[in-house]
Scaffold this active site. Structure first.
Site, PDB file in Angstrom:
ATOM      1  N   ARG A  27     -25.878   0.979 -28.108  1.00  0.00           N
ATOM      2  CA  ARG A  27     -26.500   2.296 -28.268  1.00  0.00           C
ATOM      3  C   ARG A  27     -28.023   2.253 -28.114  1.00  0.00           C
ATOM      4  O   ARG A  27     -28.680   3.287 -28.050  1.00  0.00           O
ATOM      5  CB  ARG A  27     -26.162   2.881 -29.643  1.00  0.00           C
ATOM      6  CG  ARG A  27     -24.684   3.088 -29.857  1.00  0.00           C
ATOM      7  CD  ARG A  27     -24.445   3.684 -31.219  1.00  0.00           C
ATOM      8  NE  ARG A  27     -24.920   5.037 -31.284  1.00  0.00           N
ATOM      9  CZ  ARG A  27     -24.206   6.099 -30.961  1.00  0.00           C
ATOM     10  NH1 ARG A  27     -22.976   5.946 -30.539  1.00  0.00           N
ATOM     11  NH2 ARG A  27     -24.715   7.304 -31.061  1.00  0.00           N
ATOM     12  N   LYS A 488     -24.259   2.978 -10.098  1.00  0.00           N
ATOM     13  CA  LYS A 488     -23.911   1.703 -10.731  1.00  0.00           C
ATOM     14  C   LYS A 488     -24.899   0.620 -10.302  1.00  0.00           C
ATOM     15  O   LYS A 488     -25.348  -0.183 -11.105  1.00  0.00           O
ATOM     16  CB  LYS A 488     -22.480   1.267 -10.357  1.00  0.00           C
ATOM     17  CG  LYS A 488     -21.380   2.049 -10.989  1.00  0.00           C
ATOM     18  CD  LYS A 488     -21.026   1.599 -12.397  1.00  0.00           C
ATOM     19  CE  LYS A 488     -21.451   2.541 -13.454  1.00  0.00           C
ATOM     20  NZ  LYS A 488     -21.049   3.864 -13.592  1.00  0.00           N
ATOM     21  N   GLU A 491     -28.436   1.209 -11.935  1.00  0.00           N
ATOM     22  CA  GLU A 491     -28.575   0.956 -13.367  1.00  0.00           C
ATOM     23  C   GLU A 491     -28.335  -0.500 -13.735  1.00  0.00           C
ATOM     24  O   GLU A 491     -28.887  -0.988 -14.723  1.00  0.00           O
ATOM     25  CB  GLU A 491     -27.675   1.878 -14.197  1.00  0.00           C
ATOM     26  CG  GLU A 491     -26.204   1.665 -14.020  1.00  0.00           C
ATOM     27  CD  GLU A 491     -25.363   2.646 -14.826  1.00  0.00           C
ATOM     28  OE1 GLU A 491     -25.767   3.030 -15.917  1.00  0.00           O
ATOM     29  OE2 GLU A 491     -24.276   3.013 -14.342  1.00  0.00           O
TER      30      GLU A 491
HETATM   31  C1  F6R Z   1     -23.610   5.582 -16.049  1.00  0.00           C
HETATM   32  C2  F6R Z   1     -23.416   6.187 -17.355  1.00  0.00           C
HETATM   33  C3  F6R Z   1     -24.142   7.452 -17.653  1.00  0.00           C
HETATM   34  C4  F6R Z   1     -23.235   8.412 -18.427  1.00  0.00           C
HETATM   35  C5  F6R Z   1     -24.026   9.664 -18.840  1.00  0.00           C
HETATM   36  C6  F6R Z   1     -23.143  10.671 -19.542  1.00  0.00           C
HETATM   37  O1  F6R Z   1     -22.847   4.434 -15.902  1.00  0.00           O
HETATM   38  O2  F6R Z   1     -22.710   5.677 -18.174  1.00  0.00           O
HETATM   39  O3  F6R Z   1     -24.632   8.050 -16.500  1.00  0.00           O
HETATM   40  O4  F6R Z   1     -22.152   8.750 -17.630  1.00  0.00           O
HETATM   41  O5  F6R Z   1     -25.073   9.299 -19.685  1.00  0.00           O
HETATM   42  O6  F6R Z   1     -22.572  10.135 -20.683  1.00  0.00           O
HETATM   43  P1  F6R Z   1     -21.342  10.828 -21.383  1.00  0.00           P
HETATM   44  O7  F6R Z   1     -20.193  10.742 -20.460  1.00  0.00           O
HETATM   45  O8  F6R Z   1     -21.127  10.050 -22.651  1.00  0.00           O
HETATM   46  O9  F6R Z   1     -21.748  12.244 -21.636  1.00  0.00           O
END
Ligand code: F6R
Length: 614
Positions: A27, A488, A491
């Protein structure tokens, strides 16, 4: 963003808290810190950087043993990620410690007021103001929970706060507004955390906290009230996965494990949604068939990878359900003037269910009286509470910061929704829906097949570790897949990567093509002749200009062979379902390339899972 753990019980709190932080480190990993209350005194330790740095500090200078403790892993918002700004923060007397997730928007004002009345603030954070406000409120002598209630009344913004006070030596207090906080209920011990992963090794019984609630955590019980002190209604639930799901299980990285889990995750998301009569049943949707028939427009809001799932959903919804569908970045949605009405269905897609941009978009849609449906992976998170209905994906905990299995299960969820709407509105015959559902049921096996053939992709990725840029092209549903492949790579490998709609290339991006530039092209199935042939022409265009072409195409597609420097075959599936198989090689590619560059793929720089700030 930011992981929070609190503990009270019979064990050494420090061990429980540090173990919890290890499970929450995804986190945020800018700094970590702990506080323990022992012998009537608060001891804190904190250090910039990953948890390993804090562990070093704790080994060198262990705090006294206590059974009341809390810990924090930070994703910096206010103030650089250094030791000084690491949580916990304490008041002037050292008798109150606070940790926080979120942003206190009126902190500058509060800070000025505190400084004027003589408080010395030692950090640049918004959080520290809370410690000093608690110090003031505790003077009333009615205890930490009451003081926290009054402080929360003064705060604007999003926050989860956890605090301990030497005057209440058996109590940990938590407060929640717009940021996640769950309670773990044990025997003779209780837990608080941003995510159940922190305490899953000790208990699977959890309580979901609602908005604007305060929890008083003691070893023998938990009391939950609202900010006015009235007993609050709470939702208890049992977590349906165990600690093994939150561990690497022999893989070097969570991301590798999560990629490998995709066939099971896809199968689990389909489970229980198809009746014996072949009809889809989406009971949790809680939007009646009558309401669904009245819907005249769908708007999908999401961020990042979930947004890419939304882009693919548009194709499925328009094709199967015959409804106009817009897809919008959640962070942009409420800043334009979207046209919404009670017959608009807004679908919010979020793995975590805590992404602030998605939540704010949902609240905006609620104000405009639209129907709200969430697609979410985390039980007990905020999004499902704020929507009329929810479709849970059953990917299990996704711990690597980069989303993989959550994406594939989001795709399954949107396919199910599109087919369900088609079934309800009668835009497809029952047997057509059933035929598609049967194809969906075969997808775990197809994804498994892709995973079995990934060694050449890994080899290719390693060979490209020295490149500075990779482009990704696709058409139709292959376009969002190209965007996802580029995301991907950005990041994880910190490389320049862009995804383009292949047809757009000639309108500008083709100028980027130069000798040996790696370009990944996602080719639609041969059955889509026009689409397929167009992209084969695009491959020829870029190859003629020197690009090194990496082509992902259906197995046996001979037409691409002459133009592919590298060919990655995927099983033949219908066009709309193709992202389920074409995304997997791109995940493996980015993961391997980043690993070859020596990056920690579970915790890429500057990122955090669950983006709880706007
Ligand atoms: C990329 C990734 C982020 C999430 C985005 C939304 O690999 O994980 O781009 O997809 O921050 O997150 P959620 O789906 O939790 O709202």
């Amino acid at each position: 963003m930011c992981g929070i753990v609190g503990y009270v019980g019979g064990r050494a709190a420090l061990d429980v808290v540090v173990e919890g932080l290890a499970r929450l480190e995804y986190r945020g990993y800018d700094s970590a810190g702990v506080a323990v209350l022992a012998d009537g005194k608060l001891a804190t330790a904190k250090r910039a950087g990953k948890l390993v740095n804090l562990r070093g500090v704790l080994e060198e200078d262990p705090p006294p043993a206590g059974t009341l403790g809390m810990g924090h892993t930070r994703w910096a918002t206010h103030g650089p990620p250094n030791d000084r700004n690491a949580h916990p923060h304490v008041d002037c007397t050292g008798s109150v410690a606070v940790i926080h997730n979120g942003i206190i928007e009126n902190f500058a004002e509060l800070r000025a007021e505190l400084e004027e009345s003589g408080h010395g603030l030692a950090s640049d954070t918004d959080t520290e103001a809370v410690a000093h406000l608690l110090e003031e409120e505790l003077k009333a002598g009615d205890g930490l929970a009451a003081a926290m209630r009054r402080v929360c009344g003064r705060l604007d913004g999003a926050f989860t706060l956890v605090a301990m006070h030497t005057g209440d030596p058996d109590l940990v207090v938590g407060a929640r507004r717009n940021s996640p906080l769950v309670v773990g209920v044990g025997e003779g011990e209780n837990f608080l955390a941003s995510d159940v992963a922190a305490f899953i090794a000790h208990t699977r019984d959890a309580i979901e906290l609602g908005q604007d609630q305060i929890v008083e955590l003691r070893a023998d019980g938990v009391r939950i009230t609202d900010f006015e002190g009235r007993p609050a209604e709470v939702k208890e639930y049992h977590v349906d996965w165990d600690v093994s799901a939150a561990e690497k299980g022999g893989y070097d990285y969570f991301m590798l494990k999560e990629i490998a889990e995709q066939p099971r995750a896809v199968a689990d998301t389909l489970l229980g949604r198809i009746g014996a009569d072949g009809r889809l049943r989406l009971d949790e949707m809680r939007i009646s068939d009558r309401e669904l028939r009245e819907v005249d427009k769908i708007i999908i809001v999401a961020c990042g990878t979930s947004y890419h799932a939304g882009l693919i959903a548009k194709y499925a919804i328009e094709h199967w359900a015959g409804l106009p569908c817009e897809v919008e970045l959640a962070s942009e949605f409420r800043y334009r003037d979207p046209i919404l009405s009670p017959t608009t269905l807004v679908i919010a897609i979020s793995q975590s269910g805590e992404t602030m941009d998605a939540l704010m978009a949902v609240r905006h849609a609620r104000e405009q009286r639209a129907k709200l449906l969430g697609i979410c992976n985390v039980n007990g998170s905020t999004l499902p509470r704020e929507c009329d209905g929810v479709l849970y994906t059953h990917a299990g905990p996704e711990i690597a910061v980069a989303s993989t299995k959550a994406f594939l299960t989001q795709l399954v969820a949107v396919y199910l929704i599109a087919l369900y709407i088609a079934q309800t509105r009668g835009t497809k015959w029952g047997d057509e829906v059933f035929a598609m559902v049967q194809l969906l049921e075969r997808m775990p096996e197809k994804v498994e097949k892709v995973l079995e053939t990934m060694e050449p992709v890994r080899e290719l990725a390693r060979s490209l570790a020295g490149e500075r840029c990779v482009l990704f092209l696709g058409r139709h549903v292959g376009f969002p897949v190209a965007l996802e492949g580029a995301l991907k790579l950005k990041e994880l490998a910190y490389m320049h990567a862009e995804g383009f709609a292949a047809g757009e290339l000639k309108h500008g991006p083709i100028a980027l093509i130069e000798e040996d530039l790696p370009v990944v092209v996602v080719v639609p199935p041969r059955a889509r002749d026009v689409l397929h042939d167009k992209i084969v022409s695009n491959i020829q265009e870029i190859r003629a200009r020197g690009a090194r072409t990496i082509v992902i195409a259906e197995e046996g597609d001979e037409s691409v062979v002459p133009y592919a420097d590298t060919l990655i075959g995927v099983p033949a599936v219908p066009t709309l379902l193709q992202p389920l198989v074409t995304t997997v090689p791109l995940q493996v590619f980015a993961c391997e390339l980043a690993t070859a560059k020596g990056h920690d793929v579970d915790q890429p720089r500057n990122l955090a899972k669950s983006v709880t700030v706007e």
